[in-house]
Design a protein around this motif. Sequence first.
Motif, PDB file in Angstrom:
ATOM      1  N   ALA A 120       0.837  -1.203   0.000  1.00 58.06           N
ATOM      2  CA  ALA A 120       0.000   0.000   0.000  1.00 58.06           C
ATOM      3  C   ALA A 120       0.875   1.258   0.000  1.00 58.06           C
ATOM      4  O   ALA A 120       0.584   2.228  -0.710  1.00 58.06           O
ATOM      5  N   ALA A 121       1.951   1.233   0.774  1.00 60.19           N
ATOM      6  CA  ALA A 121       2.872   2.377   0.802  1.00 60.19           C
ATOM      7  C   ALA A 121       3.496   2.592  -0.574  1.00 60.19           C
ATOM      8  O   ALA A 121       3.633   3.739  -1.033  1.00 60.19           O
ATOM      9  N   ALA A 122       3.872   1.515  -1.244  1.00 62.45           N
ATOM     10  CA  ALA A 122       4.432   1.633  -2.595  1.00 62.45           C
ATOM     11  C   ALA A 122       3.389   2.171  -3.570  1.00 62.45           C
ATOM     12  O   ALA A 122       3.705   2.976  -4.447  1.00 62.45           O
ATOM     13  N   CYS A 123       2.148   1.740  -3.419  1.00 62.52           N
ATOM     14  CA  CYS A 123       1.061   2.255  -4.268  1.00 62.52           C
ATOM     15  C   CYS A 123       0.921   3.761  -4.096  1.00 62.52           C
ATOM     16  O   CYS A 123       0.786   4.506  -5.073  1.00 62.52           O
ATOM     17  N   VAL A 124       0.953   4.214  -2.843  1.00 60.48           N
ATOM     18  CA  VAL A 124       0.843   5.648  -2.559  1.00 60.48           C
ATOM     19  C   VAL A 124       2.047   6.385  -3.138  1.00 60.48           C
ATOM     20  O   VAL A 124       1.899   7.419  -3.805  1.00 60.48           O
ATOM     21  N   ALA A 125       3.251   5.871  -2.891  1.00 62.47           N
ATOM     22  CA  ALA A 125       4.466   6.525  -3.384  1.00 62.47           C
ATOM     23  C   ALA A 125       4.459   6.617  -4.906  1.00 62.47           C
ATOM     24  O   ALA A 125       4.896   7.623  -5.479  1.00 62.47           O
ATOM     25  N   ASP A 126       3.942   5.601  -5.558  1.00 67.21           N
ATOM     26  CA  ASP A 126       3.906   5.578  -7.016  1.00 67.21           C
ATOM     27  C   ASP A 126       2.864   6.545  -7.578  1.00 67.21           C
ATOM     28  O   ASP A 126       3.131   7.240  -8.548  1.00 67.21           O
ATOM     29  N   SER A 127       1.700   6.584  -6.971  1.00 63.28           N
ATOM     30  CA  SER A 127       0.611   7.385  -7.553  1.00 63.28           C
ATOM     31  C   SER A 127       0.522   8.804  -7.004  1.00 63.28           C
ATOM     32  O   SER A 127       0.016   9.690  -7.670  1.00 63.28           O
ATOM     33  N   SER A 128       1.007   9.015  -5.796  1.00 54.80           N
ATOM     34  CA  SER A 128       0.862  10.327  -5.164  1.00 54.80           C
ATOM     35  C   SER A 128       2.010  10.584  -4.191  1.00 54.80           C
ATOM     36  O   SER A 128       1.806  10.643  -2.977  1.00 54.80           O
ATOM     37  N   PRO A 129       3.241  10.725  -4.713  1.00 57.05           N
ATOM     38  CA  PRO A 129       4.412  10.837  -3.829  1.00 57.05           C
ATOM     39  C   PRO A 129       4.341  11.978  -2.824  1.00 57.05           C
ATOM     40  O   PRO A 129       4.879  11.860  -1.729  1.00 57.05           O
ATOM     41  N   ASP A 130       3.647  13.057  -3.170  1.00 51.74           N
ATOM     42  CA  ASP A 130       3.556  14.174  -2.229  1.00 51.74           C
ATOM     43  C   ASP A 130       2.743  13.828  -0.989  1.00 51.74           C
ATOM     44  O   ASP A 130       2.829  14.522   0.020  1.00 51.74           O
ATOM     45  N   ASN A 131       1.948  12.761  -1.058  1.00 50.76           N
ATOM     46  CA  ASN A 131       1.123  12.365   0.083  1.00 50.76           C
ATOM     47  C   ASN A 131       1.712  11.170   0.840  1.00 50.76           C
ATOM     48  O   ASN A 131       1.097  10.677   1.771  1.00 50.76           O
ATOM     49  N   PHE A 132       2.898  10.724   0.430  1.00 50.03           N
ATOM     50  CA  PHE A 132       3.472   9.529   1.050  1.00 50.03           C
ATOM     51  C   PHE A 132       3.686   9.695   2.546  1.00 50.03           C
ATOM     52  O   PHE A 132       3.344   8.821   3.332  1.00 50.03           O
ATOM     53  N   TRP A 133       4.296  10.813   2.970  1.00 50.28           N
ATOM     54  CA  TRP A 133       4.619  10.960   4.394  1.00 50.28           C
ATOM     55  C   TRP A 133       3.360  11.030   5.244  1.00 50.28           C
ATOM     56  O   TRP A 133       3.332  10.504   6.358  1.00 50.28           O
ATOM     57  N   ALA A 134       2.306  11.649   4.723  1.00 51.14           N
ATOM     58  CA  ALA A 134       1.041  11.682   5.465  1.00 51.14           C
ATOM     59  C   ALA A 134       0.487  10.271   5.614  1.00 51.14           C
ATOM     60  O   ALA A 134       0.010   9.881   6.680  1.00 51.14           O
ATOM     61  N   PHE A 135       0.571   9.482   4.548  1.00 47.88           N
ATOM     62  CA  PHE A 135       0.098   8.099   4.594  1.00 47.88           C
ATOM     63  C   PHE A 135       0.958   7.282   5.557  1.00 47.88           C
ATOM     64  O   PHE A 135       0.443   6.545   6.404  1.00 47.88           O
ATOM     65  N   ASN A 136       2.267   7.406   5.437  1.00 48.40           N
ATOM     66  CA  ASN A 136       3.193   6.657   6.289  1.00 48.40           C
ATOM     67  C   ASN A 136       2.953   6.989   7.764  1.00 48.40           C
ATOM     68  O   ASN A 136       2.896   6.088   8.607  1.00 48.40           O
ATOM     69  N   SER A 137       2.795   8.260   8.065  1.00 49.64           N
ATOM     70  CA  SER A 137       2.543   8.667   9.446  1.00 49.64           C
ATOM     71  C   SER A 137       1.224   8.102   9.955  1.00 49.64           C
ATOM     72  O   SER A 137       1.134   7.642  11.097  1.00 49.64           O
ATOM     73  N   ALA A 138       0.205   8.113   9.101  1.00 50.53           N
ATOM     74  CA  ALA A 138      -1.104   7.577   9.493  1.00 50.53           C
ATOM     75  C   ALA A 138      -1.021   6.069   9.737  1.00 50.53           C
ATOM     76  O   ALA A 138      -1.652   5.551  10.661  1.00 50.53           O
ATOM     77  N   LEU A 139      -0.234   5.361   8.929  1.00 47.65           N
ATOM     78  CA  LEU A 139      -0.061   3.913   9.141  1.00 47.65           C
ATOM     79  C   LEU A 139       0.546   3.638  10.508  1.00 47.65           C
ATOM     80  O   LEU A 139       0.096   2.750  11.226  1.00 47.65           O
ATOM     81  N   PHE A 140       1.577   4.389  10.857  1.00 45.96           N
ATOM     82  CA  PHE A 140       2.222   4.166  12.147  1.00 45.96           C
ATOM     83  C   PHE A 140       1.333   4.606  13.301  1.00 45.96           C
ATOM     84  O   PHE A 140       1.362   4.003  14.370  1.00 45.96           O
ATOM     85  N   ALA A 141       0.543   5.642  13.101  1.00 42.27           N
ATOM     86  CA  ALA A 141      -0.357   6.094  14.161  1.00 42.27           C
ATOM     87  C   ALA A 141      -1.449   5.063  14.442  1.00 42.27           C
ATOM     88  O   ALA A 141      -1.928   4.953  15.567  1.00 42.27           O
ATOM     89  N   ASP A 142      -1.817   4.289  13.416  1.00 36.87           N
ATOM     90  CA  ASP A 142      -2.891   3.298  13.541  1.00 36.87           C
ATOM     91  C   ASP A 142      -2.335   1.872  13.435  1.00 36.87           C
ATOM     92  O   ASP A 142      -3.005   0.965  12.976  1.00 36.87           O
ATOM     93  N   GLN A 143      -1.071   1.703  13.850  1.00 38.82           N
ATOM     94  CA  GLN A 143      -0.412   0.410  13.708  1.00 38.82           C
ATOM     95  C   GLN A 143      -1.069  -0.639  14.595  1.00 38.82           C
ATOM     96  O   GLN A 143      -1.219  -0.451  15.794  1.00 38.82           O
ATOM     97  N   PRO A 144      -1.461  -1.766  13.984  1.00 36.37           N
ATOM     98  CA  PRO A 144      -2.080  -2.827  14.780  1.00 36.37           C
ATOM     99  C   PRO A 144      -1.068  -3.513  15.696  1.00 36.37           C
ATOM    100  O   PRO A 144       0.142  -3.436  15.483  1.00 36.37           O
ATOM    101  N   ALA A 145      -1.580  -4.190  16.696  1.00 36.71           N
ATOM    102  CA  ALA A 145      -0.720  -4.915  17.627  1.00 36.71           C
ATOM    103  C   ALA A 145       0.033  -6.021  16.898  1.00 36.71           C
ATOM    104  O   ALA A 145      -0.499  -6.659  15.978  1.00 36.71           O
ATOM    105  N   GLU A 146       1.275  -6.237  17.324  1.00 43.44           N
ATOM    106  CA  GLU A 146       2.088  -7.303  16.736  1.00 43.44           C
ATOM    107  C   GLU A 146       1.394  -8.644  16.961  1.00 43.44           C
ATOM    108  O   GLU A 146       0.872  -8.913  18.050  1.00 43.44           O
ATOM    109  N   GLY A 147       1.365  -9.477  15.922  1.00 44.92           N
ATOM    110  CA  GLY A 147       0.740 -10.789  16.017  1.00 44.92           C
ATOM    111  C   GLY A 147      -0.746 -10.776  15.714  1.00 44.92           C
ATOM    112  O   GLY A 147      -1.372 -11.832  15.655  1.00 44.92           O
ATOM    113  N   SER A 148      -1.314  -9.592  15.517  1.00 45.71           N
ATOM    114  CA  SER A 148      -2.735  -9.510  15.160  1.00 45.71           C
ATOM    115  C   SER A 148      -2.888  -9.685  13.651  1.00 45.71           C
ATOM    116  O   SER A 148      -1.909  -9.794  12.921  1.00 45.71           O
TER     117      SER A 148
END
Length: 146
Positions: free
Chosen positions: A13-41
């Motif tokens: 998904a991160a690669a998809c974002v970087a490929d189609s909308s690189p200016d929004n990558f860091w916002a997406f990456n930050s949102a992924l880490f902010a909503d990171q699921p528990a390990e093993g889930s």
Amino acid sequence: SAGTQYSLRAANAAACVADSSPDNFWAFNSALFADQPAEGSEGLTDEQLVDIASTAGVTGISDCIEDQEFSGFIQAATDRAKTGPIPGSTVPNVEGTPTILVNGRQYTGSIRDPEEFRAFVLQASSETYSTSTPTPTPTTSAPAEG
């Protein structure tokens, strides 16, 4: 990821974002880490990844995420990192996460200390610029006669 391949799907998904909308990558990456699921889930679903991308300002990538368009690239890069060597560095291979390299230097400090990390990045990145070439001195030209 409890059998859901969440790490691969999130990286895709991160690669998809970087490929189609690189200016929004860091916002997406930050949102992924902010909503990171528990390990093993099971991790987030593809639909949730699409929603996070949308929140980060990226639309039109649901097919890329659902079809795992970059999964081959992600898997090949992961395999190269695990087997090494890591090009441009003295790191033989990636042994764990996070592995952070800046200009070939590995960061070994705390990722929870933003000032320490910032200092490392600044130092490692400044080492690539040579100070041996002096800055040219500007010259003045005579005014044009007219």
